[in-house]
Design a protein around this motif. Sequence first.
Motif, PDB file in Angstrom:
ATOM      1  N   ARG A 211       0.839  -1.209   0.000  1.00 29.65           N
ATOM      2  CA  ARG A 211       0.000   0.000   0.000  1.00 29.65           C
ATOM      3  C   ARG A 211       0.870   1.255   0.000  1.00 29.65           C
ATOM      4  N   TYR A 214       2.772   1.647  -3.297  1.00 28.33           N
ATOM      5  CA  TYR A 214       1.843   2.126  -4.341  1.00 28.33           C
ATOM      6  C   TYR A 214       1.784   3.655  -4.305  1.00 28.33           C
ATOM      7  N   ASP A 215       1.631   4.200  -3.110  1.00 29.47           N
ATOM      8  CA  ASP A 215       1.557   5.669  -2.984  1.00 29.47           C
ATOM      9  C   ASP A 215       2.885   6.315  -3.374  1.00 29.47           C
ATOM     10  N   LYS A 251      -5.500  -0.193  -4.267  1.00 25.59           N
ATOM     11  CA  LYS A 251      -4.118   0.193  -4.570  1.00 25.59           C
ATOM     12  C   LYS A 251      -3.576  -0.695  -5.691  1.00 25.59           C
TER      13      LYS A 251
END
Length: 425
Positions: A211, A214-215, A251
Amino acid sequence: MRTPSTLLGAAALLLCFVTCPATSGAEPLPDEFLWGVATSGFQSEGSSPDSNWARYAASGRTDDAIGDSVDFRHRYREDIARAADLGVDVFRFGIEWARVQPSPGSWDDTELRYYDDVVREITGRGMTPMITLDHWVYPGWVADKGGWANQATVDHWLEYARRVVPRYSGSGALWITINEPTVYLQKELTFGGVTAAQGPQMLDRLVEVHRRAYDLIHEYDPDARVSSNLSYIPAATDAVDAMFVDRVREKLDFLGVDYYYGLALDNVTAVNAITDDFYRIDPQPDGIYSALMRYTRKFPGLPLYVVENGMPTDNGQPRPDGYTRSDHLRDHIYWMERARQDGAPVIGYNYWSITDNYEWGTYRPRFGLYTVDALTDPTLTRRPTDAVATYRDIIVAGLPDSYVPARKPGFCSLVDLPTSCIDPP
Ligand code: BGC
């Protein structure tokens, strides 16, 4: 609810499924469809630095030691050239965390420059890199601190990601954060990286790094396409999804689906996967259709990408049933096209693998388009299999409309129950 007439239709279809000749009938794959080849760092590079897997491979608990594998570390240019020559659009490779960060806080510039050059070679030949950040391997110093049993591994992993992601964010890369999280867990359990009691924590941590990675990737490139590829395990799909993919759904820019083995009432040979005797499994190409349709239904609109698919042979020997790598490739592409025709938004397909490599403890199962006698040939010569020409032809022209799969579909496929049995394509 399923009505009796639907059931009758299903029965008729099932009968036809077994007896009717199949035709491709699919529209040709669109121009923007991505054809690719896949590989991973530890399995191919050789010159392995200290890592969890370098230790497992040296522990005497594997059939073969890793040696120098197929020496991708020094032969990457020629393998990338081979991929370009095949005509593929995507070259998937893995960055080895253990290689670029040999000890806490120290970064190996030579090794980072090696990966720079890999990316340059791929893009310079007109291909897109697909970069795997974690293909089951972490540095020895992380193992010493407890590996995935330690919450601090999340921060260490993200520090590594922060070093690598900005470096390649301008390359147009497709990103895979964690390769097959559930098989990662299974391997760590097998080799003692985590205990059964620590398994759920390992999964939580893999979810967290995915997660956050992904960001991070999107921070540097808002248009980046990021995924984690799942291992498609017939008859256990709900359980596998619950472990990872269901927890990261928002995500994912696409879903990576790795399809190797099916299951049907007349084909239960997938049990050989338990002992890693992959070459004893009878391929079931129609299962890729069910796998892709499952995620089309489950995640409407999410693009799918077959990140891995390929056929193991027993040490490069022809299969006893005469089914060739070319048959396997054509049959899977046939069923993938059928899934597309029925609405599966498949954007790409990677063959696993460009060359034979270290199959996590053994060189015996061979998946390569190019075969290499890693244990006995000091020259590590890459010899093309029949599937090289076949893949090249498919990339140029697709399958002929008249193509009939070499392998009959399984009888009552159990790949995606109950649909795959009672409502087969
Ligand atoms: C893995 C590869 C492996 C392949 C064939 C996948 O589960 O990502 O590393 O070589 O299957 O077994």
